[in-house]
Design a protein around this motif. Structure first.
Motif, PDB file in Angstrom:
ATOM      1  N   LYS A 174      36.542  43.721  43.165  1.00  0.00           N
ATOM      2  CA  LYS A 174      37.545  42.804  42.618  1.00  0.00           C
ATOM      3  C   LYS A 174      38.364  42.242  43.766  1.00  0.00           C
ATOM      4  CE  LYS A 174      39.734  43.806  38.840  1.00  0.00           C
ATOM      5  NZ  LYS A 174      40.521  44.482  37.772  1.00  0.00           N
ATOM      6  N   ARG A 175      38.808  41.009  43.613  1.00  0.00           N
ATOM      7  CA  ARG A 175      39.597  40.376  44.673  1.00  0.00           C
ATOM      8  C   ARG A 175      40.811  39.686  44.070  1.00  0.00           C
ATOM      9  NH1 ARG A 175      38.721  34.822  44.454  1.00  0.00           N
ATOM     10  NH2 ARG A 175      36.914  34.194  43.212  1.00  0.00           N
ATOM     11  N   GLU A 176      41.774  39.425  44.927  1.00  0.00           N
ATOM     12  CA  GLU A 176      42.979  38.711  44.512  1.00  0.00           C
ATOM     13  C   GLU A 176      42.761  37.201  44.662  1.00  0.00           C
ATOM     14  OE1 GLU A 176      45.560  40.155  43.173  1.00  0.00           O
ATOM     15  OE2 GLU A 176      44.666  42.159  43.450  1.00  0.00           O
ATOM     16  N   LEU A 177      43.365  36.442  43.772  1.00  0.00           N
ATOM     17  CA  LEU A 177      43.254  34.990  43.849  1.00  0.00           C
ATOM     18  C   LEU A 177      44.174  34.407  44.908  1.00  0.00           C
ATOM     19  CD1 LEU A 177      43.050  34.039  40.064  1.00  0.00           C
ATOM     20  CD2 LEU A 177      41.236  33.889  41.758  1.00  0.00           C
ATOM     21  N   ARG A 178      45.294  35.070  45.177  1.00  0.00           N
ATOM     22  CA  ARG A 178      46.268  34.579  46.155  1.00  0.00           C
ATOM     23  C   ARG A 178      46.708  35.732  47.040  1.00  0.00           C
ATOM     24  NH1 ARG A 178      47.026  31.472  41.709  1.00  0.00           N
ATOM     25  NH2 ARG A 178      47.273  29.227  42.046  1.00  0.00           N
ATOM     26  N   PRO A 179      47.127  35.448  48.260  1.00  0.00           N
ATOM     27  CA  PRO A 179      47.189  34.128  48.893  1.00  0.00           C
ATOM     28  C   PRO A 179      45.800  33.646  49.334  1.00  0.00           C
ATOM     29  CG  PRO A 179      47.826  35.790  50.457  1.00  0.00           C
ATOM     30  CD  PRO A 179      47.643  36.508  49.142  1.00  0.00           C
ATOM     31  N   ARG A 180      45.746  32.388  49.775  1.00  0.00           N
ATOM     32  CA  ARG A 180      44.472  31.821  50.193  1.00  0.00           C
ATOM     33  C   ARG A 180      43.869  32.574  51.370  1.00  0.00           C
ATOM     34  NH1 ARG A 180      44.955  25.203  50.012  1.00  0.00           N
ATOM     35  NH2 ARG A 180      45.203  25.002  47.732  1.00  0.00           N
ATOM     36  N   SER A 181      44.736  33.168  52.179  1.00  0.00           N
ATOM     37  CA  SER A 181      44.259  33.882  53.364  1.00  0.00           C
ATOM     38  C   SER A 181      43.317  35.027  52.978  1.00  0.00           C
ATOM     39  CB  SER A 181      45.438  34.424  54.170  1.00  0.00           C
ATOM     40  OG  SER A 181      46.232  35.287  53.373  1.00  0.00           O
ATOM     41  N   VAL A 182      43.511  35.592  51.790  1.00  0.00           N
ATOM     42  CA  VAL A 182      42.645  36.679  51.338  1.00  0.00           C
ATOM     43  C   VAL A 182      41.222  36.164  51.172  1.00  0.00           C
ATOM     44  CG1 VAL A 182      42.141  38.278  49.451  1.00  0.00           C
ATOM     45  CG2 VAL A 182      44.497  37.927  50.185  1.00  0.00           C
ATOM     46  N   ARG A 183      41.099  35.004  50.528  1.00  0.00           N
ATOM     47  CA  ARG A 183      39.776  34.411  50.335  1.00  0.00           C
ATOM     48  C   ARG A 183      39.153  34.020  51.678  1.00  0.00           C
ATOM     49  NH1 ARG A 183      41.150  29.860  46.061  1.00  0.00           N
ATOM     50  NH2 ARG A 183      43.171  30.017  47.094  1.00  0.00           N
ATOM     51  N   ALA A 184      39.976  33.471  52.557  1.00  0.00           N
ATOM     52  CA  ALA A 184      39.477  33.057  53.870  1.00  0.00           C
ATOM     53  C   ALA A 184      38.948  34.260  54.650  1.00  0.00           C
ATOM     54  CB  ALA A 184      40.586  32.370  54.656  1.00  0.00           C
ATOM     55  N   ASN A 185      39.669  35.375  54.585  1.00  0.00           N
ATOM     56  CA  ASN A 185      39.244  36.576  55.295  1.00  0.00           C
ATOM     57  C   ASN A 185      37.936  37.133  54.725  1.00  0.00           C
ATOM     58  OD1 ASN A 185      41.405  36.550  57.069  1.00  0.00           O
ATOM     59  ND2 ASN A 185      42.699  37.818  55.743  1.00  0.00           N
TER      60      ASN A 185
END
Length: 219
Positions: free
Chosen positions: A9-20
């Motif tokens: 599972k992942r968090e939607l925010r912040p965007r940096s999480v998705r980028a990482n």
């Protein structure tokens, strides 16, 4: 039997999480459907590609989300047009005893006798819609073209019946045909005709331009 894909599972925010996650080589996705609230996830791209390569785009995939096993189908993908890497994948949770409609590949098998006689085999339809429970969705449907002669064709109605699934696509849709060979003389004649037509058109345009120019000079 479903193949297992490990997801987190992942968090939607912040965007940096998705980028990482993307920097780590993970693909972002979401799971939704039968008895599952929309849940954002991340997973290893090569693991999914291996499953789909071995079992086709309609592979039944088991996800483990916080200890809960969820049977899913890949419902949609977003692919980078330059690298062909997955940017986002949608997994649809399914009910195992409920039929669903999906597209299945049609594969031609056998050597058409019309090809041996000089014709050429053409396939015009590559997928058909089928209705089946998730465990019975076919990886592909094979269509034997061995008896196709020159001028013959096969349609969806000619696909073999199977108790595990129902073909939903219209029966009169053409899948394959053996066409007559095109003679070299015909190709040359077509080329000459096209060349003559182009020359006539150019001559007509030149005459029109000359007439207009003469008219302008008189004025």
């Amino acid at each position: 039997m479903a193949d297992t894909l490990k997801v987190t599972k992942r968090e939607l925010r912040p965007r940096s999480v998705r980028a990482n996650l993307r920097k780590e080589g993970k693909v972002l996705g979401v799971v939704y459907g039968y008895k599952v609230e929309s849940t954002p996830v991340a997973f290893e791209e090569m693991a999914l590609r291996k499953i789909l390569r071995e079992h086709g785009d309609n592979a039944l995939i088991e996800l483990n989300i916080d200890g809960k096993k969820v049977n899913t189908l890949v419902h949609g993908t977003e692919v980078d047009p330059f690298t062909n890497e997955y940017k986002h994948v949608e997994f649809m949770a399914v009910k195992m005893d409920e039929a669903t409609e999906v597209e299945a590949d049609v594969t031609l098998v056998g050597d058409a006798k019309g090809v041996k006689e000089g014709g050429y085999l053409a396939q015009t339809l590559y997928k058909v819609t089928v209705s089946a429970t998730p465990a019975n969705i076919p990886e592909r449907i094979e269509l034997d073209v061995s008896e196709l002669g020159i001028g013959d064709s096969l349609t969806v109605a000619d696909l073999p019946e199977n108790k595990d699934y129902e073909i939903v696509s219209e029966g009169d849709l053409q899948i394959a045909s053996v066409n007559e060979p095109v003679a070299v003389e015909d190709l040359e004649a077509d080329t000459a005709t096209e060349g003559g037509a182009e020359a006539a058109e150019e001559s007509s345009e030149t005459s029109t331009e000359e007439s207009e120019e003469a008219s302008e000079n008189k004025e």
